[in-house]
Design an enzyme around this catalytic site. Structure first.
Site, PDB file in Angstrom:
ATOM      1  N   TYR A 178      38.236  38.351  36.281  1.00  0.00           N
ATOM      2  CA  TYR A 178      38.593  37.034  35.772  1.00  0.00           C
ATOM      3  C   TYR A 178      40.090  36.748  35.727  1.00  0.00           C
ATOM      4  CZ  TYR A 178      33.871  37.894  34.100  1.00  0.00           C
ATOM      5  OH  TYR A 178      32.548  38.217  34.019  1.00  0.00           O
TER       6      TYR A 178
ATOM      7  N   PRO B  63      41.128  47.552  35.066  1.00  0.00           N
ATOM      8  CA  PRO B  63      40.133  47.098  34.099  1.00  0.00           C
ATOM      9  C   PRO B  63      39.221  46.032  34.706  1.00  0.00           C
ATOM     10  CG  PRO B  63      42.298  47.225  33.077  1.00  0.00           C
ATOM     11  CD  PRO B  63      42.497  47.464  34.538  1.00  0.00           C
ATOM     12  N   VAL B  64      37.915  46.123  34.406  1.00  0.00           N
ATOM     13  CA  VAL B  64      36.926  45.234  35.007  1.00  0.00           C
ATOM     14  C   VAL B  64      37.232  43.782  34.694  1.00  0.00           C
ATOM     15  CG1 VAL B  64      34.485  44.589  34.999  1.00  0.00           C
ATOM     16  CG2 VAL B  64      35.145  47.004  35.012  1.00  0.00           C
ATOM     17  N   CYS B  65      37.588  43.507  33.434  1.00  0.00           N
ATOM     18  CA  CYS B  65      37.850  42.127  33.038  1.00  0.00           C
ATOM     19  C   CYS B  65      39.021  41.540  33.818  1.00  0.00           C
ATOM     20  CB  CYS B  65      38.118  42.074  31.537  1.00  0.00           C
ATOM     21  SG  CYS B  65      38.050  40.416  30.842  1.00  0.00           S
ATOM     22  N   THR B  66      40.060  42.359  34.013  1.00  0.00           N
ATOM     23  CA  THR B  66      41.224  41.903  34.778  1.00  0.00           C
ATOM     24  C   THR B  66      40.827  41.588  36.216  1.00  0.00           C
ATOM     25  OG1 THR B  66      42.757  43.185  33.418  1.00  0.00           O
ATOM     26  CG2 THR B  66      43.504  42.573  35.627  1.00  0.00           C
TER      27      THR B  66
END
EC number: 6.2.1.-
Length: 969
Positions: A560, A554-557
């Site tokens: 950040y 996942p991009v957020c993982t």
């Protein structure tokens, strides 16, 4: 003995995939080793080939016997031109061509005690028992590792003696287990808690571990190995930490592999007390009977001066009698093994023992070569001590179908070794086969791999007709690999590098009802499987592998909240793409379209370009500008960016339910301070500055010392001038919101000025060039990201493998899998065989593991009175004149009792029961091909024999997978 000079530089490009299996220390020992291989029939040639490909320092060949016709069936280095020539001398040049870094020499004299002292490992193949005992005794006496290997038809034997005190430095293939630390208590014992999500279940009581990267309790960093105890809750007792400093944060715990000692008996002792590699007591008994069969075959040759004749019942009964009269095997020196002799097994071995088969020598030669590597490198556990392998399942179950002595008589042919086992009739069947070998992608150094492989195959056997096909086999080329093509193919052998490709090829085999021989390797793991129409289940990719392949995190993982090294590597790889490829392509596009970057209102494009601008307000003009940008981007990513994240999510942030925001896999990051004395910090700036220079057509530099001095002179970047790295996100402020109108105006003005100039050079990531700074950038960026988040990093080699999606490979596993697949080909070609004849095979050479089992039967599905498997299809002829859609629907109801609800061709809907009467009236009178052309815009291709239609029926369950409908044109 003294090894060769192993200090010479290792060719990491040549051995790149092998290095991921063995590692640099083992490879250094291998390229300094001296090995003797005596016996250059098929088995010896396979051992030698594998050792040369894997880079032993020196290989000495010994075989004064002249080449004969039967050698050519399995000895790929020999040809008709070599008949009557010494096998060793005839093999030397072709072996040397495989790897010019290896010294390949021929010894023409006898094998003497003094000669043996020159080698670390000695291998005898197809040697008489007397010779094995003589050489084995001398090797055991002088501490020289000794192997003896032999194949007789469809059975093989391997013996290893590495001495009475052999130390294995690295017993397993797996990397040492590493996990991130959550907390360590002070006490006796100190309790270590692993971060949530760590693989706690892999640690075992008594494991030795060490520590790194701990802040606070620094006494543990790089300490001597400590023994652990695993508690019920998964935490670890690590010994007394009472006097240590208080633990603050971070760090990793890493397993320390323990050396193991192996004690081998000499051959003369092990002949009567055989330790065999087996998975069950039944397999042990089977191996013991094969052991006795080999001893009886040696006895027969000693008495008669020749091996048994092919399928001669008199000779076979003589061998059975000799086996019956052998001294009983012993469990210990005093305790005999009370096992009955399987006389039927010995008889079958004797009948088929005269031949030499390419798949058998490939399989056993691979295992033998792997054992040589274990002896040299002291990596992986060696065999203990005997291995027996048989593929007697290749023979027909029906005794009436076994070959006769007349059918197996020698013919002065290169296939005599194969005819001696299966007969001339089978050889003729094999000669008429047409197979599609599907290789890896057509990416070779200047030439497609299919062309390279075709040329090499013709060199091995001039009788072979090989057609190189350079088009990929995928949905875009079905007009090439269509009905006419597959109608001429008897089967498919696939060695593919992705599950996506495997699924597609398997689907084509299912569609055309063709046997599929499927192989795969990863390191010392290998598999060889066979899928037969209507006999076995069809190929299915492993669910876990198919789901994980090419699936990004996942991009957020990744951006950040990373918690693994894989997360940081994906982030670093994405950084490379955005900074050095996508940004250059975007700027070039706008220049070619004569549009101003300052006029852009696409937030994503602005977000992409801001980091490329960085601290500069004009294009870089020299190396110093590139270094200034790289330093600024270092600060942006690993210092100011982390501070900005912590402003949004402070370390003490608590969720509504009272749970700390930074908990579980979310590790609170810490900003880094740039330090020119830290190699990783400097590597990042060096790599980033060089890539930035390459993109702008400027000269770079590899001078670390000069870079350190330059960095001391550069002003520290002003955080107010730096573009933020954060894109719009539900939780984080958008990039444009970080600036007020004046700052945004200034940024746009800078972008406009900065975009003037010649086109930029987009950089395409290339993992195989270690001088281009691509991998350096990714490795350094990921390592720094790991430092931010307290994640245990991986080394450069591991990083390169993960980012490049490189599959570790080694010649031994490849050869073993090829051999196992060849054995299944014998069964496919021989004619109709029951499912019990076929075998799926899985092996792990590092841990002496091989399992072969019968494939599953195809699953039967039912719907009312219909029964079918994945190999079945409904067939409907188009007819003359061609039937209409209405006629087709009526035929399905009359012949199969199916009331069709939906009918599809690809994505085109031909019929749906819920259509209005008007729409049905438009479709039902049309011919099926006319309707398909109207809906898809394409007529059936010339030579196309069927249209494949998908259907569902009234009253069916949604999960029912009906057989395809083949509308025969």
């Amino acid at each position: 003995m003294d090894a060769l000079d192993a200090s010479k530089l290792l060719d990491e490009e040549l051995y790149s995939r092998q290095l991921y299996v063995l590692g640099s220390p083992a490879m250094q020992r291998i390229q300094g080793a001296r090995v003797l291989v005596s016996g250059l029939q098929g088995l010896g040639a396979e051992v030698a080939k594998n050792l040369v490909l894997m880079g032993v320092g020196s290989l000495t060949l010994h075989d004064p016997h002249p080449t004969c016709w039967s050698d050519l069936a399995a000895q790929f280095l020999l040809s008709e031109q070599d008949l009557e020539r010494s096998r060793a001398e005839a093999s030397q040049e072709l072996l040397a061509q495989l790897n010019r870094a290896v010294q390949v020499v021929v010894h023409t004299g006898d094998i003497t005690e003094d000669l043996l002292l020159d080698f670390q490992v000695v291998v005898l193949t197809a040697a008489k028992l007397e010779e094995q005992l003589k050489v084995g005794t001398l090797c055991h006496k002088h501490g020289v590792c000794f192997l003896a290997a032999d194949t007789r038809g469809l059975v093989g034997q391997l013996f290893c003696d590495f001495g009475e005190d052999f130390t294995v430095q690295d017993p397993t293939e797996a990397e040492p287990l590493t996990a991130a630390i959550q907390h360590i208590s002070q006490g006796s014992p100190g309790i270590l808690t692993l971060r949530k999500g760590a693989n706690t279940h892999y640690f075992r009581d008594g494991d030795l571990v060490t520590f790194s990267g701990i802040e606070g309790m620094v006494e543990l960093n790089d300490c001597d190995p400590r023994s652990i105890h695993v508690r019920e809750d998964g935490s670890l007792e690590i010994g007394d930490t009472t006097t240590f400093s208080r633990y603050l944060r971070g760090g990793a715990i890493t397993e320390v592999k323990r050396p193991k000692t192996v004690r081998h008996k000499s051959l003369d002792t092990a002949l009567l007390q055989p330790h065999v590699v087996a998975q069950s007591s039944q397999e042990v008994h089977h191996a013991h009977c094969l052991h006795q069969a080999f001893c009886a075959l040696h006895k027969f040759q000693h008495l008669h001066g020749r091996p048994p004749q092919p399928w001669d019942p008199v000779d076979a009964e003589t061998v059975v009698g000799l086996a019956r009269d052998l001294e009983p095997l012993k469990r210990t020196e005093e305790e005999p093994l009370e096992e009955p002799l399987d006389e039927a097994l010995v008889r079958t071995v004797a009948l088929s023992s005269a031949g030499v088969l390419s798949p058998m020598v490939a399989m056993l030669g691979a295992v033998a070569a792997q054992e040589v590597l274990k002896a040299i490198s002291r990596k992986f556990m060696p065999l203990d001590q005997w291995l027996y392998f048989d593929a007697l399942d290749c023979l027909p179950e029906d005794g009436e179908l076994l070959p006769s002595p007349e059918d197996c008589a020698l013919r002065g042919s290169r296939y005599d070794g194969q005819i001696a086992v299966f007969g001339a009739g089978f050889q003729e069947k094999l000669r008429r086969q047409h197979y599609l070998l599907f290789l890896f992608r057509s990416q070779d150094v200047g030439r497609p791999k299919a062309e390279v492989a075709a040329a090499a195959a013709r060199g091995l056997n001039p009788d072979l007709q090989v057609i190189p096909l350079t088009y990929p086999l995928d949905p875009t080329t079905e007009h090439i690999y269509g009905d006419n093509f597959f109608s001429r193919v008897d089967g498919v052998a696939a060695a593919l590098d992705s599950f996506q490709a495997r699924r597609y090829v398997a689907a084509r085999c299912t569609h055309y009802l063709k046997p599929l021989l499927e192989a795969g390797t990863s390191g010392t793991w290998g598999s060889a499987t066979v899928f037969m129409p209507h006999v076995t289940e069809a190929y299915r990719a492993p669910a876990s592998a198919a789901a994980s392949e090419d699936a990004p995190y996942p991009v957020c993982t990744v951006r950040y909240f990373p918690s693994t090294a894989e997360h940081t590597l994906q982030w670093a790889r994405h950084e490379f793409e955005e900074l050095f490829r996508l940004s250059a392509e975007t700027i070039n596009h706008h220049q070619q379209a004569h549009t101003s970057l300052a006029d852009m209102d696409e937030p994503q494009t602005l977000t992409l370009l801001k980091p490329v601008l960085g601290v500069l307000r004009v294009r870089p003009q020299n190396w110093q500008d590139c270094v200034a940008w790289a330093l600024g981007h270092w600060k942006l990513c690993f210092h100011y960016g982390i501070k900005q994240l912590l402003r949004h999510f402070p370390p003490n942030k608590v969720l509504e339910d009272g749970t700390p925001f930074w908990s579980g896999p979310k590790q609170c990051p810490q900003p880094l301070e740039f330090d020119t004395n830290q190699d990783t910090h400097l590597l990042y700036v060096l790599a980033a500055a060089n890539l930035y220079a390459q993109m702008h057509g400027l000269p770079g530099s590899q001078d670390w010392t000069a870079l350190r001095e330059l960095l001391k002179l550069l002003p520290q970047p002003d955080p107010q001038q730096m573009a933020p790295i954060f894109a719009s996100n539900l939780e984080l402020a958008s990039a444009s919101a970080e600036f007020g109108p004046e700052q945004q105006k200034e940024l746009n003005k800078a972008l406009e000025v900065w975009s003037v100039g010649p086109p930029l050079k987009p950089l395409m990531f290339e993992k195989d060039d270690d001088s281009n700074f691509h991998v350096d950038f990714v490795v350094a960026a990921a390592s720094l990201r790991c430092q931010n988040y307290g994640i245990p990093p991986v080394n450069r080699a591991q990083s390169k493998r993960i980012v490049g999606q490189i599959i570790p490979a080694i010649a031994t596993t490849t050869a073993a899998v090829a051999g196992l697949l060849g054995l299944e080909l014998y069964k496919v070609v021989s004619g109709p065989r029951p499912r019990s004849a076929f075998r799926h095979s899985y092996l792990h050479l590092a841990e002496n593991y091989l399992i072969r089992y019968m494939p599953f039967a195809p699953a039967i599905q039912t719907f009312h009175h219909l029964k079918w498997t994945s190999w079945d299809r409904l067939k409907v002829p188009a007819g003359q004149p061609e039937r209409t859609l209405e006629s087709l629907l009526a035929h399905l109801q009359e012949q199969h009792g199916l009331r069709v609800r939906i009918l599809l061709h690809g994505s085109a809907l031909l019929y749906a029961a819920g259509w209005s009467p008007e729409k049905q009236a438009q479709h039902l009178p049309l011919r099926v091909t006319e309707l398909v052309q109207q809906l898809t815009g394409q007529a059936p291709a010339p030579g196309q024999r069927v249209l494949v239609l998908e259907l569902s029926c009234e009253g069916d369950d949604e999960d029912t997978a009906f057989p395809p409908l083949h509308y025969e044109l």
